[in-house]
Structures are given as C-alpha cells and as structure tokens.
Design an enzyme around this catalytic site. Structure first.
Site, PDB file in Angstrom:
ATOM      1  N   GLY A 165      -4.045 -11.530  -1.724  1.00 17.62           N
ATOM      2  CA  GLY A 165      -3.083 -10.448  -1.841  1.00 17.62           C
ATOM      3  C   GLY A 165      -2.744 -10.103  -3.284  1.00 17.62           C
ATOM      4  CG  LEU A 204     -16.266  -4.882  -7.737  1.00 16.55           C
ATOM      5  CD1 LEU A 204     -16.230  -4.782  -6.221  1.00 16.55           C
ATOM      6  CD2 LEU A 204     -17.671  -4.618  -8.252  1.00 16.55           C
ATOM      7  CG  HIS A 209      -8.104  -2.618   0.351  1.00 17.90           C
ATOM      8  ND1 HIS A 209      -7.670  -3.852  -0.050  1.00 17.90           N
ATOM      9  CD2 HIS A 209      -8.064  -2.647   1.694  1.00 17.90           C
ATOM     10  CE1 HIS A 209      -7.382  -4.586   1.008  1.00 17.90           C
ATOM     11  NE2 HIS A 209      -7.600  -3.874   2.084  1.00 17.90           N
ATOM     12  NE  ARG A 292      -1.198 -10.037   7.563  1.00 17.31           N
ATOM     13  CZ  ARG A 292      -1.756 -10.239   6.373  1.00 17.31           C
ATOM     14  NH1 ARG A 292      -2.169 -11.441   6.029  1.00 17.31           N
ATOM     15  NH2 ARG A 292      -1.908  -9.235   5.536  1.00 17.31           N
ATOM     16  NE  ARG A 338       1.994  -0.748   4.778  1.00 11.17           N
ATOM     17  CZ  ARG A 338       1.652  -2.013   4.597  1.00 11.17           C
ATOM     18  NH1 ARG A 338       2.499  -2.855   4.024  1.00 11.17           N
ATOM     19  NH2 ARG A 338       0.463  -2.443   4.969  1.00 11.17           N
TER      20      ARG A 338
END
Ligand code: MV4
Length: 449
Positions: A165, A204, A209, A292, A338
């Site tokens: 992360g 990179l 992502h 998860r 979000r």
C-alpha cells in the site's frame, strides 16, 4: 447454505452495512459489533443483534481479537466477515477463529500470510505464471544492493517486504543513491513493521494501477471478474475507480484475467482477492495481492451483476461459486467516487454532525453509506463516509449520469470530497481516460484548479 447461519460483522461504517445486506438476502442472521463511539451507527441499528466491544480506539475494539471472539461465543455466531481493513488480512485472527470452530469468511491463514509478505507474494505470483515487475529475487541486503541495482537498471525502487500500500518505499535514481535508499528503507521498515527485509524493483515512471478481481472456491475452481482502474489516487488513497479500465481492450482484459484466474486455481485460493498490477506501455507487472474484499468492489458488481459478498459467503460455507467463467459477461461501465468527510482541497478530516443528507437515485445509481441526517461522524476512524457508484452502458453515458448524480447529492454540516468530483467530471483528461498514478497529485498541485 446450511453451514453458516449467523455472521458476526467485524467492521463498521459502509462496509458493515454492505455485508449485512448480503447476509439478509441469504437469510443469514447478523451480529454487529461496535465501539462506544459507534452505538448510533446504521449497521448497529439494522443488525439482528449487536455487541459493544470496547472504547473508541480501534486497537481496543475493532482490532481486539479477544473481544470479537467473545462476541461470537456470546451470540452464537458461526462465522465472521471481516470487511476490509482492521482484521481482514490478519492471519493470526483467521487461525484463532479456526481454533474456535468459527468460519472466517476469507482466505486460509496460509494464503493471507503468503500475500502479506511481499517478497513471498511476488515469488508465488511468478511461479504461478503471473508477470511480475523485474527486480531482485528475494531479499536485498546492503552488501549486494548495488550489484542488484546495476543488474535491474536505474531508476530502482526499494520496498519493504512487510509493507504494501505504498508504505516504506524509496527510489534510487543512480548508483550514488543506492546505499542511502536501502539503509533508510530498512530502518523505516524495522520501525514501522518490525521487519527490516527489503527488496528491489525496476521503478516504473508513469504506470496505471490496474487490479484484477478474482474469487476462488478453495478446491481449484476460480473466476476472474475483470479489472478496475484505480490510478486516480492521492497519497495511496484511492479517490475514483473505474471498471473497465479506459486503457484496456477486451483481448487484454481476458488475457490478464485468465492468467490470474488460472493462478488462483493452481493455488486453490478460497475467497475474494485482488491481484494488483502496474500497467505501462501495454505490459502488466504484478506488485501485490490483496486477500480481502476491497472498498471499490461495487464497480465490478455493477458491470458483472455478481454480488461479491454472496460469493464470499458461498465459498466460505463450502457451497462453491455461483457462476463459471464462461457465464460472466461485462456490461457497460461503472465509476466509483469515494466520499470522504474531508476538506476537498486540503483533505483534512472533517468529523461532525450531518445536518442534511440527500442521496441521489435513479437508474444505474448506487450509494453505499452508513450516513444519515443527524448522524455524527466520530473523529476516530477512516474518513470514508460513503461511496457513489454509477453505471452506464458506455463510459460516456456513465460520465453523463455521474454529472447529474453529483448535482443531486446533498451532504451538509461537514466538508466532503463531493466538490472534487464536480471538478473531475468536467476535466478533459478524465473525459479522455488519459491519466496515470501521478495524474491526480499533479492536478491538485496546480494553483486555481
Ligand atoms: C511501484 C511504483 C513504480 N514502480 N513499483 C505504491 C503502492 C504499492 N502498492 C506499490 N506502489 C508503487 N509501486 C514499481 N516497481 C509506483 C508505485 C506507486 C503507486 C502504485 C499504485 C497506485 C498509486 C501509486 C502512487 C505512487 C507510487
């Protein structure tokens, strides 16, 4: 599904509500747990039963394994869904539940451990046929760091094996920077994770992502549900996610998806998982796997029609997957925004009371949130208060719908990130799907934007 009759939801906020809804649909009884700060939370109100497990700090409540096991014993819950964060990737927790005869709705403790150690995860992925970022084989020690860096070629990135992360990474752009980058990475890793092991990768520069959703039944059957593009992030916090990725075509999707599903079959992986890649110049490079359910799972649900929490519960109970790979189709486009209780410019948290709350609706609109008018957002936890998920037949239709929906959403009394999305929806790069993992931070750094 006879093997699970009561699920304890070891989480809070929108994800506790999300899991609760799936349990209700499957006719499974629910137990909410909560800290003293969350007695008024929506997941507590809607659950069949609730147990207060401690004071506000997470370590004393949502992370307190003893309290959660005790809550299972008291209520007779035969399974635990951990949601995301908190104990969701804690192998010891999975082991302890197992020892108590309680089903952990997630992967085996061994698979959590393998993917939790990023060197082992990468070696495992490579052995399973997943393309990985070029880099060191195993741990990099100060003595051999320069040699390995030369072999990889500059710039290189040093990462902590216990990290993930984005925590504990250091770039070395040339030979002179290697020694310091490795020693800083090692001491930061030791301090943060109690494990100073680091590894090295080719750095990179401008990747996207892109992550692949997988689900396995633990017996060698597994499916992939396509990808999500999560490049729009700030300080490793995702802000806006899309499925499908604007960068991929159907052949690329099916190829990388099948590679991941095949790897999960060989691993006999059980549960939902996400295989994370960096994508640059048409190539995929594995970086990590999350064991998860993820925050952004609803965009995958929107385009596939598959309820991922239903699938998690099915495979945990031994009922198997509800679909085979050839039954899965990808319909249209979905975007998630979000919604954080934060200042939309500074991202400083903004807890407090919501004085007015109106969620949008209509075709192709989903709002996952535990917030309501009069709800007081406690200051102790993550600032995510809701997720807006919009689906359309095409990316253009999805974006047009999102613009309408953002206009309709009202959250008063606190600051939220909603205004940020009002800006993004009108941006030309976003309209073109033309962005990488650095785009949002550059955008936010521009004055007057
Ligand atoms: C990288 C990278 C560039 N090259 N690895 C950050 C989070 C962690 N999961 C991996 N991360 C990165 N790994 C190599 N070899 C750039 C990042 C990265 C990043 C990755 C995904 C999403 C946002 C990011 C922001 C900064 C850096």
């Amino acid at each position: 599904m006879p093997l699970i009759s009561k699920v304890l939801i070891a989480n809070r906020g929108e994800i506790a509500l999300r899991v609760l809804r799936a349990c209700k649909e499957l006719g499974i009884a629910t137990v909410a747990v909560h800290s003293t700060a969350d007695a008024d939370a929506m997941h507590v109100r809607l659950a069949d039963e609730s147990v207060c497990i401690g004071p506000p700090p997470s370590r004393d409540s949502y992370l307190n394994i003893h309290q959660i096991v005790a809550a299972c014993e008291i209520t007779g819950a035969d399974a635990v869904h951990p949601g995301y964060g908190f104990l969701s990737e804690n192998a010891k927790f999975a082991d302890i539940l197992d020892a108590h005869g309680i089903t952990f709705i997630g992967p085996t403790a061994d698979h959590i451990r393998i993917m939790g150690d990023k060197i082992t995860a990468k070696e495992t992925a490579k052995a399973l046929g997943i393309p990985v970022v070029p880099g060191s084989t195993g741990e990099v020690r100060p003595e051999n760091a320069l040699q390995i860096a030369r072999e990889i070629g500059f710039p290189v990135l040093i990462k902590a094996t216990a990290g993930g992360g984005g925590r504990g990474m250091k770039v070395a752009r040339n030979e002179d920077e290697v020694e310091e980058a490795v020693s800083t990475a090692r001491s930061e890793a030791a301090a943060a994770f109690g494990n100073d092991a680091v590894y090295m990768e080719k750095y990179l520069g401008k990747p996207r992502h892109i992550e692949i959703q997988v689900v396995g039944d633990g017996e060698g059957n597994a499916i992939h549900l396509g990808e999500r593009d999560c490049s729009l992030q700030r300080r490793h916090q995702k802000v806006w996610e899309e499925a499908n990725s604007p960068a991929l075509n159907v052949e690329q999707r099916m190829k990388i998806g099948e590679i991941c599903a095949d790897a999960m079959r060989k691993l006999k992986y059980r549960g939902a998982g996400t295989v994370e890649f960096l994508y640059e110049n048409g190539e995929f490079y594995f970086i990590e796997m999350n064991t998860r359910l993820q925050v952004e799972h609803p965009i995958t649900e929107a385009i596939t029609g598959i309820d991922l929490v239903h699938e998690q519960i099915r495979v945990a109970s031994g009922a198997g997957l509800s679909v085979t790979q050839d039954e899965i189709t990808f319909q249209g486009h979905a975007i998630e925004c979000r919604i954080n209780a934060e200042d939309p410019r500074t991202f400083v948290p903004s807890p407090g009371t919501i004085t007015h709350f109106h969620a949008p609706g209509g075709l192709g609109v989903r709002v996952d949130s535990g917030a309501y008018q009069g709800y007081r957002i406690p200051p102790y936890y993550d600032s995510l208060i809701g997720k807006l998920i919009v689906h359309g037949r095409t990316r253009v239709e999805c974006m047009m719908r999102l613009r309408r929906v953002l206009d309709e959403f009202v959250i008063d009394g606190i600051k939220t990130t909603l205004p940020l999305f009002q800006d993004l929806i009108n941006n030309q790069d976003i309209a073109n799907g033309d962005y990488d993992i650095h785009w949002l931070e550059h955008y936010l750094a521009q004055p007057g934007e």
